[in-house]
Design an enzyme around this catalytic site. Sequence first.
Site, short mmCIF file in Angstrom:
data_model
loop_
_atom_site.label_atom_id
_atom_site.label_comp_id
_atom_site.label_asym_id
_atom_site.label_seq_id
_atom_site.Cartn_x
_atom_site.Cartn_y
_atom_site.Cartn_z
N HIS A 159 0.83 -1.21 0.00
CA HIS A 159 0.00 0.00 0.00
C HIS A 159 0.87 1.27 0.00
CE1 HIS A 159 -3.35 -2.69 1.15
NE2 HIS A 159 -2.43 -3.26 1.91
N SER A 280 13.96 21.22 -16.63
CA SER A 280 12.72 21.96 -16.86
C SER A 280 13.07 23.24 -17.61
CB SER A 280 12.06 22.30 -15.52
OG SER A 280 11.24 23.44 -15.65
N LYS A 286 15.35 21.72 -11.57
CA LYS A 286 14.70 20.42 -11.78
C LYS A 286 15.60 19.38 -12.42
CE LYS A 286 11.01 19.41 -10.96
NZ LYS A 286 9.78 19.66 -11.71
N GLU A 293 8.93 8.14 -16.53
CA GLU A 293 7.52 8.54 -16.71
C GLU A 293 6.99 8.05 -18.05
OE1 GLU A 293 6.85 12.80 -15.60
OE2 GLU A 293 8.90 12.58 -14.91
N TYR A 320 -10.33 -14.15 -45.21
CA TYR A 320 -9.69 -12.84 -45.14
C TYR A 320 -10.73 -11.73 -45.29
CZ TYR A 320 -6.87 -8.76 -46.09
OH TYR A 320 -6.33 -7.51 -46.01
N GLN A 325 -6.12 -5.73 -42.34
CA GLN A 325 -5.01 -4.85 -42.71
C GLN A 325 -4.61 -3.94 -41.54
OE1 GLN A 325 -4.58 -3.12 -46.74
NE2 GLN A 325 -5.17 -1.20 -45.78
N1 ARG Z 1 -2.67 -4.91 -47.58
C1 ARG Z 1 -3.46 -6.06 -47.28
C2 ARG Z 1 -3.33 -6.39 -45.79
O1 ARG Z 1 -2.42 -5.94 -45.17
C3 ARG Z 1 -3.00 -7.22 -48.07
C4 ARG Z 1 -4.05 -8.22 -48.43
C5 ARG Z 1 -5.05 -7.66 -49.32
N2 ARG Z 1 -5.88 -8.68 -49.88
C6 ARG Z 1 -6.99 -8.38 -50.51
N3 ARG Z 1 -7.63 -9.34 -51.01
N4 ARG Z 1 -7.46 -7.18 -50.56
O2 ARG Z 1 -4.13 -7.11 -45.22
#
Ligand code: ARG
Length: 466
Positions: A159, A280, A286, A293, A320, A325
């Site tokens: 504490h 400072s 200072k 920090e 994907y 990205q």
């Molecule tokens: N610049 C994209 C990323 O970093 C690469 C992949 C893009 N693929 C796509 N089908 N648009 O994720």
Amino acid sequence: MDERAPLWGGRFTGAPDSDLIRLTTSIGVDIALLPYDLAVTKAHARALEKAGLLGGDEVAAVEDKCDVLLDEFRAGTLRPDPDEEDVHSFVERELTERLGETGRRIHAGRSRNDLVATDLRLWSRDAAGRLIAKCAQLIETLCSRAEQHIESLMPGYTHLQRAQPVTLGFHLAAHGFALARDIERLEAARRAAANCPLGAGALATSTLDIDPGAVAGELGFQTTFDNAMDAVADRDFACDLAYAAALCGVHLSRLGEEVVLWTSSEFAFARLDDAWSTGSSMMPQKRNPDVAELARGRAAAGIGELTGLLGMVKGIPLAYNRDLQEDKALLFGIVARAESCLEAMTGLIATLTFDTERMEAAAASAGTWATDLAERLVTRGVAFRDAHEVVGTLVAELERSGRDIVDLAAGELARHDPRLEPSDVQGLAAPAAVAARNGPGGPAPERVTEQIAELRTLVRSSTASG
Ligand code: ARG
């Protein structure tokens, strides 16, 4: 193909809007992946050769141009157009400009989806290695400072109130163990990154006869993907590294906070070296602990980015999606901050000067002996709760009369409670209190020596396995 057209322009008749380009481009961030994109491209060219899709001379030309691009990148002469979509399109465009038809053959059997995941895994593997090495340096610095102060007494706190005497060596070693756990987590993150997604294609592999295992082996990966859809959608390895690095940042913030306290006039336990203090602009006297920090403050951004990364992955459907990205700026930010804070805190700790006399006086101050005295009664068969009560009353009395336990006249202790013996007082001095805590993990000098040796063993085994 128009030189500036996107890679995917074939099915469109109109050009992309400039605002779309501004939003979707990631070259400013993912250019950091360029060395990895080139390494992956070289390995992929060899896989295409094995599949009979690229001639030996073509592969040699690709390899050569990739090396030239890397040299130019390192020399700072390879500068992408700010409108370039990403590092992958940039590399392909450069190879096509320099190699013509051969450059146009390179993207067969791969997609930017498996390419970006492969690049980022390679980047993560190296980043984890750098962070491990920097943690190891800071641990070694803490160990050598701890070694110098294995007997330097100081108060241990709970504490932020003085609690029990410990040593500076014990305290510094405690920070070392937190960083040793960081190394373990970073190693786990590095292992998580060691699975190669190249060959997963856009999401479902390809019809070409490309061997993912051969590419993986060339790039130093341990294993290849089990499921292509998972391989292109998975960013767990990035989250693992982000967590390991963010938590390391949190540990540095705690060490930073101690330095802020210790170097304040109120504590005055330590003094910063000139090279690690700031002044400072207004107050000439200072001597500010800005580095400590910032170690404290920068951990906040790391926590935010880790949360951002988890939030970004959450709920996106397979496989994907462009959301992914956004992973790079977040991950790169966390790692860069942890790296810079590790470096700076190493320099700062290495050069701190400790006022051991002041620390020792604080360790001996009122009441830090109270638990030990209660434990003395426990050895004489008193229940700890009763012993706590007895000593609590004694502490309150001493406080009222403005005295310390050493000021008690002979016999006064026994008058207070017959189970207390005058010799108990000698054993309560801070050095004896520390020496008596010689069980495993304790602050007694011989135990701290063991802890330092243990830290060094942990560091050696982790850096050797890199
Ligand atoms: N610049 C994209 C990323 O970093 C690469 C992949 C893009 N693929 C796509 N089908 N648009 O994720």
